[in-house]
Design a protein around this motif. Structure first.
Motif, PDB file in Angstrom:
ATOM      1  N   LYS A   1       0.824  -1.214   0.000  1.00 16.80           N
ATOM      2  CA  LYS A   1       0.000   0.000   0.000  1.00 16.80           C
ATOM      3  C   LYS A   1       0.856   1.262   0.000  1.00 16.80           C
ATOM      4  O   LYS A   1       0.608   2.199  -0.767  1.00 16.80           O
TER       5      LYS A   1
ATOM      6  N   HIS B   1       1.134   4.093  -3.086  1.00 16.81           N
ATOM      7  CA  HIS B   1       0.809   5.498  -2.899  1.00 16.81           C
ATOM      8  C   HIS B   1       2.011   6.399  -3.212  1.00 16.81           C
ATOM      9  O   HIS B   1       1.847   7.486  -3.774  1.00 16.81           O
TER      10      HIS B   1
ATOM     11  N   GLU C   1      -7.933   7.297  -5.516  1.00 16.62           N
ATOM     12  CA  GLU C   1      -7.799   6.477  -4.311  1.00 16.62           C
ATOM     13  C   GLU C   1      -8.527   5.147  -4.478  1.00 16.62           C
ATOM     14  O   GLU C   1      -8.029   4.097  -4.044  1.00 16.62           O
ATOM     15  N   ALA C   2      -9.699   5.182  -5.123  1.00 18.57           N
ATOM     16  CA  ALA C   2     -10.462   3.945  -5.316  1.00 18.57           C
ATOM     17  C   ALA C   2      -9.695   2.952  -6.187  1.00 18.57           C
ATOM     18  O   ALA C   2      -9.710   1.736  -5.936  1.00 18.57           O
TER      19      ALA C   2
ATOM     20  N   THR D   1      -6.860   1.377  -4.236  1.00 20.48           N
ATOM     21  CA  THR D   1      -7.399   0.346  -3.344  1.00 20.48           C
ATOM     22  C   THR D   1      -7.644  -0.948  -4.109  1.00 20.48           C
ATOM     23  O   THR D   1      -7.312  -2.046  -3.633  1.00 20.48           O
ATOM     24  N   GLU D   2      -8.197  -0.842  -5.314  1.00 20.38           N
ATOM     25  CA  GLU D   2      -8.441  -2.045  -6.120  1.00 20.38           C
ATOM     26  C   GLU D   2      -7.137  -2.725  -6.532  1.00 20.38           C
ATOM     27  O   GLU D   2      -7.041  -3.955  -6.528  1.00 20.38           O
TER      28      GLU D   2
ATOM     29  N   GLU E   1      -4.355  -2.674  -4.913  1.00 20.12           N
ATOM     30  CA  GLU E   1      -3.835  -3.341  -3.715  1.00 20.12           C
ATOM     31  C   GLU E   1      -4.536  -4.673  -3.474  1.00 20.12           C
ATOM     32  O   GLU E   1      -3.913  -5.644  -3.036  1.00 20.12           O
ATOM     33  N   GLN E   2      -5.812  -4.745  -3.790  1.00 15.81           N
ATOM     34  CA  GLN E   2      -6.596  -5.954  -3.524  1.00 15.81           C
ATOM     35  C   GLN E   2      -6.302  -7.084  -4.505  1.00 15.81           C
ATOM     36  O   GLN E   2      -6.364  -8.263  -4.130  1.00 15.81           O
TER      37      GLN E   2
END
Length: 212
Positions: free
Chosen positions: A2, A6, A15-16, A19-20, A22-23
């Motif tokens: 993460k 960033h 940001e969304a 996040t995806e 990272e997942q």
């Protein structure tokens, strides 16, 4: 992962999207000389470079391999993206120039995000554009530059990538990347030294009067 995402892409992606990534992405570390993608590999994941540098080579069926360009932190390889989308085998070889880290994104998300995130579309299109320019430069170099000019450009690019005046590469390594012989490279390196552009040491080559 993460924090690295960033640091590298926080100013590029929403940001969304971060996040995806990272997942679904797989974090991979590599060392200098590691083969990350080889000729003929089926590419199912797209790489995003978090740190380090990678050189992209094209296969010459008659004479070996030819350096196309380098990718650095924040870059991706547009040719691997093309293979992902087309589900074709790799026509390039990606070799680590330095140690570093990257994340691998499954192709299904690469296509999904093209319609979902404007920043992703811009990133992909800009990557294609940048790599195309670099490949055109490589073609111009082959077509219009003498080998001594190609060699000096290669050394300057290596110096820039490694952020150092010192280039740790053997004459054979350089000959391999430029698709020529070690004898030719050794002769041209000596000529560049006589011109005051480089200095040859026992284990490395030093760029002279290079500002960073």
């Amino acid at each position: 992962m993460k924090e690295l995402l960033h640091q590298t892409y926080g100013s590029i992606f929403e940001e969304a999207l971060l996040t995806e990534i990272e997942q679904v992405a797989l974090l991979k570390e590599f060392n200098e000389g590691d083969v990350i993608i080889d000729f003929g590999d089926k590419i199912l994941k797209m790489p995003l470079l978090l740190s380090g540098a990678i050189k992209i080579l094209r296969e010459d069926f008659d004479e070996g391999e030819l350096l196309l360009y380098f990718i650095e932190k924040g870059d991706t390889c547009s040719m691997s993206m093309t293979c992902c989308i087309g589900e074709t085998k790799s026509e390039i070889k990606a070799v680590a120039e330095t140690k570093g880290k990257l994340v691998m994104i499954p192709v299904m998300y690469m296509e999904l995000w093209l319609g979902k995130y404007k920043s992703w579309r811009n990133y992909v299109f800009n990557s294609y554009n940048n790599r195309l320019k670099e490949m055109l430069n490589a073609i111009d170099s082959l077509a219009f530059m003498n080998m001594d000019e190609r060699l000096l450009n290669y050394l300057l690019e290596k110096s820039k990538i490694n952020r150092s005046r010192e280039i740790n590469a053997t004459h054979q390594d350089i000959a391999y990347d430029l698709n020529t012989s070690r004898v030719v490279i050794s002769r041209l390196l000596k000529a560049l030294e006589n011109e005051g552009k480089i200095k040859l040491h026992r284990a490395y080559i030093e760029i002279v009067n290079k500002n960073y």
